[in-house]
Structure formats: structure tokens, C-alpha cells
Design an enzyme around this catalytic site. Sequence first.
Site, PDB file in Angstrom:
ATOM      1  N   GLU A  65       0.968  -1.172  -0.019  1.00  0.00           N
ATOM      2  CA  GLU A  65       0.051  -0.077  -0.112  1.00  0.00           C
ATOM      3  C   GLU A  65       0.906   1.163   0.108  1.00  0.00           C
ATOM      4  OE1 GLU A  65      -3.528   0.190   2.904  1.00  0.00           O
ATOM      5  OE2 GLU A  65      -3.111   2.249   2.592  1.00  0.00           O
TER       6      GLU A  65
ATOM      7  N   HIS B 153       1.575   4.792  -2.143  1.00  0.00           N
ATOM      8  CA  HIS B 153       1.266   5.664  -3.047  1.00  0.00           C
ATOM      9  C   HIS B 153       1.973   6.569  -3.719  1.00  0.00           C
ATOM     10  CE1 HIS B 153      -2.513   4.017  -1.120  1.00  0.00           C
ATOM     11  NE2 HIS B 153      -2.063   4.660   0.166  1.00  0.00           N
TER      12      HIS B 153
ATOM     13  N   HIS C  23      -9.081   0.436  -0.739  1.00  0.00           N
ATOM     14  CA  HIS C  23      -8.550   1.469  -0.036  1.00  0.00           C
ATOM     15  C   HIS C  23      -9.473   2.671   0.543  1.00  0.00           C
ATOM     16  CE1 HIS C  23      -5.971   4.789   0.645  1.00  0.00           C
ATOM     17  NE2 HIS C  23      -4.776   4.116   1.035  1.00  0.00           N
TER      18      HIS C  23
ATOM     19  N   ASP D 262       2.406   2.363   3.701  1.00  0.00           N
ATOM     20  CA  ASP D 262       1.520   3.544   3.593  1.00  0.00           C
ATOM     21  C   ASP D 262       2.218   4.830   3.307  1.00  0.00           C
ATOM     22  OD1 ASP D 262      -1.103   4.370   2.911  1.00  0.00           O
ATOM     23  OD2 ASP D 262      -2.092   4.166   5.052  1.00  0.00           O
TER      24      ASP D 262
HETATM   25  C1  GRE Z   1      -3.711   6.701   2.814  1.00  0.00           C
HETATM   26  O1  GRE Z   1      -3.504   6.575   1.622  1.00  0.00           O
HETATM   27  O2  GRE Z   1      -3.829   5.614   3.535  1.00  0.00           O
HETATM   28  C2  GRE Z   1      -3.792   8.013   3.463  1.00  0.00           C
HETATM   29  C3  GRE Z   1      -4.505   9.203   2.688  1.00  0.00           C
HETATM   30  C4  GRE Z   1      -4.535  10.322   3.249  1.00  0.00           C
HETATM   31  C5  GRE Z   1      -4.172  10.703   4.750  1.00  0.00           C
HETATM   32  C6  GRE Z   1      -3.582   9.555   5.467  1.00  0.00           C
HETATM   33  C7  GRE Z   1      -3.503   8.379   4.754  1.00  0.00           C
HETATM   34  O3  GRE Z   1      -4.862   8.836   1.456  1.00  0.00           O
HETATM   35  O4  GRE Z   1      -2.919   7.150   5.569  1.00  0.00           O
HETATM   36 ZN    ZN Z   2      -3.145   4.193   1.850  1.00  0.00          ZN
END
Ligand code: GRE
Ligand code: ZN
Length: 325
Positions: free
Chosen positions: A8, A10, A164, A287
Site C-alpha cells: 500500500e 502511494h 482502500h 502506507d
Molecule cells: C492513505 O492513503 O492511507 C492516507 C491518505 C490520506 C491521509 C492518510 C492516509 O490517503 O493514511
Molecule cells: Zn493508503
Amino acid sequence: MDGKIALEEHFATEDTLGDSEPYAPPALWPTLRARLLDLDGQRLRLMDAHGIELMLLSLNSPAVQGIPDAVKAAELARRANDTLAEHVAARPDRFRGFAALPLQDPDLATAELRRAVTELGFVGALVNSFTELDDAGTITYYDTPEYDPFWAEVARLGVPFYLHPRNPLPQDARVYAGHEWLLGPAWAFGQQTAVHALRLAASGLFDRHPGVNVILGHLGEGLPYSLWRIDHHNKWTNAALPYAAERPITDYFTEHFYVTTSGNFRTPTLLAAMSELSADRVLFSTDWPFENIDHAADWFDSAPLNEPDRRKIGRDNARTLFRLP
Ligand code: GRE
Ligand code: ZN
């Protein structure tokens, strides 16, 4: 532990970057912004320093799910997936891709998933929970009959679907009024995503499509802790199952769901997820860039696990699930 696989993780494109700005205090937005846009600088250095061999990359949230217009959403998904495919092609030893999908339209989503997997070589899809649709605050979850052909394609392609989080729309967030700190990762993300996951399980989609696998982040968005009560409350009443699916929710959770450690670096919670699901269904993730890679990796590497379980969660489960070399 060396050779970890994290799933996970991003990034953002210029199109989607703004969606993440509300989650950083203004003074830290330049830092989060840079972390989201970076793919082969600080990210790779941190992966090297903390034993992460491979990251499966996905767009930030809500991105495609937050665009009510289906055609615009499909264009954005395509652009983002093409951008990601270029980055993966440049470093196939370090990155793989999750597809973003325009679930505003099940046919467009099915076509983009097929393209992403068969033409771009992506390993699955990551979808930011419900999708906005039309203009009047309409939203759609994926347990309804019009998504059945989409799930058939997920099963046919044999790739996991990562569900997600995103925040509820204001109309569905009145319970948080005056307590906005509960929005986002503190609480609303997990609550929202857990309900979506339960809707999928109760819909019978896993009866119709036994090949579908769903991944949840954050050690299962609270569900491992709640499974027994979901299935066993008020047992003395002998009520029939109150939903379309054929079996208790726990059966679907233990046979069709995987959970990752993203953003939830807590040993008692990890052990609860392992005891409900087994070590075969828990996978390491960080994350990044919303959480720190060092926080995730230092915790995981020293967590009191036996070494075979650490290998499974840190690497081998992901290799099996995503059929990685
Ligand atoms: C996530 O993608 O898990 C996320 C967000 C925004 C803030 C915190 C977070 O998209 O963990
Ligand atoms: Zn995330």
C-alpha cells in the site's frame, strides 16, 4: 528483514495531487507533496535503507473515485495508469503497479482493468472505496448487480482487488460534526472501508465468483477484531442469515480477504489479525508517503514473530498472491 515487498504505497500525478493536500498541516504540505511526486529519489533510498525490495504502487485517495463524470474519470485513470506503467518499466526490479479504475461505469472499469493487467502488466487494482457518480452527491458501492460482470473479470484475470479508504461525503459524515479529527485515517477511513468490505461479503459475490480476492489495509480496518460479533450476536434467536450470501461473514473473510500492515504498526493488533486470518493472509506494507517507511520497517523487523511468519508476511505471501518472480 531484507527483501520485503510493500503493497500500500502511494504516489500522485499533477491531476490527483490536490486530493492529498487536506491531509497535511499547511506547513508540511510541501514535504508531503514532494514525497507523493517522487518515485525514484527519496523513495528508493528509503526502500534500500529499510530492506524493501519491491513496492506495488497506487494512486493517492480518492483520485479517480472522486470524479463524478464517468468519462473524465476514465480518462484520468488511463493517464495515471500509463504514467505508472512507464515508471514500472524503468525499474521493474523495484516497482509494480496497481490499476486505478473508473468504477463510475462498470464497463469502463472492466475494460481498464483488462488493459492494465494484460497490456501494462499491472498486478491488480487499488480502488479508493465508493465512487462518486452524477452530480447530486450520488455514490456507488460495488456490491450491486451492475458490478457482477466487473467481478467476473477480476476473477478471470486472477488479480487481487485492494479496497482502500477514502472519507465519507459530508452528507454521510454528520456523526463527525464538531469532531472533525475523527475524519481520515484516525477513524472514518477505516469505518467507511470496513462497511464497504462487509457489503461485498454479504452480497454473495464471493459465492458467484470464488476467484475474487480483496485486500484491506491498516490490518483489516478493524474487522478482525469484530468478526465474531458480526456473525454471532443474538445467536439465541436462531435467525436466518440476514443477507444474500450463503455463509457467515467470517468464512468469506478467511477465504477471500488479505490484510496489510499499512499505517498500523502495532503488535497486539497484528497478532489479532494473524489469529483470525492466519499468517498466510497478512502482508507487510507501509502506507508511504502518509506514513514513514522507517516507522513501518523498524517495527516490523523487530516485532516478536517467528522467522517463518516474518518471511511470509514480509515477502512470501505477496510473491504468491501476485505471482511475482
Ligand atoms: C492513505 O492513503 O492511507 C492516507 C491518505 C490520506 C491521509 C492518510 C492516509 O490517503 O493514511
Ligand atoms: Zn493508503
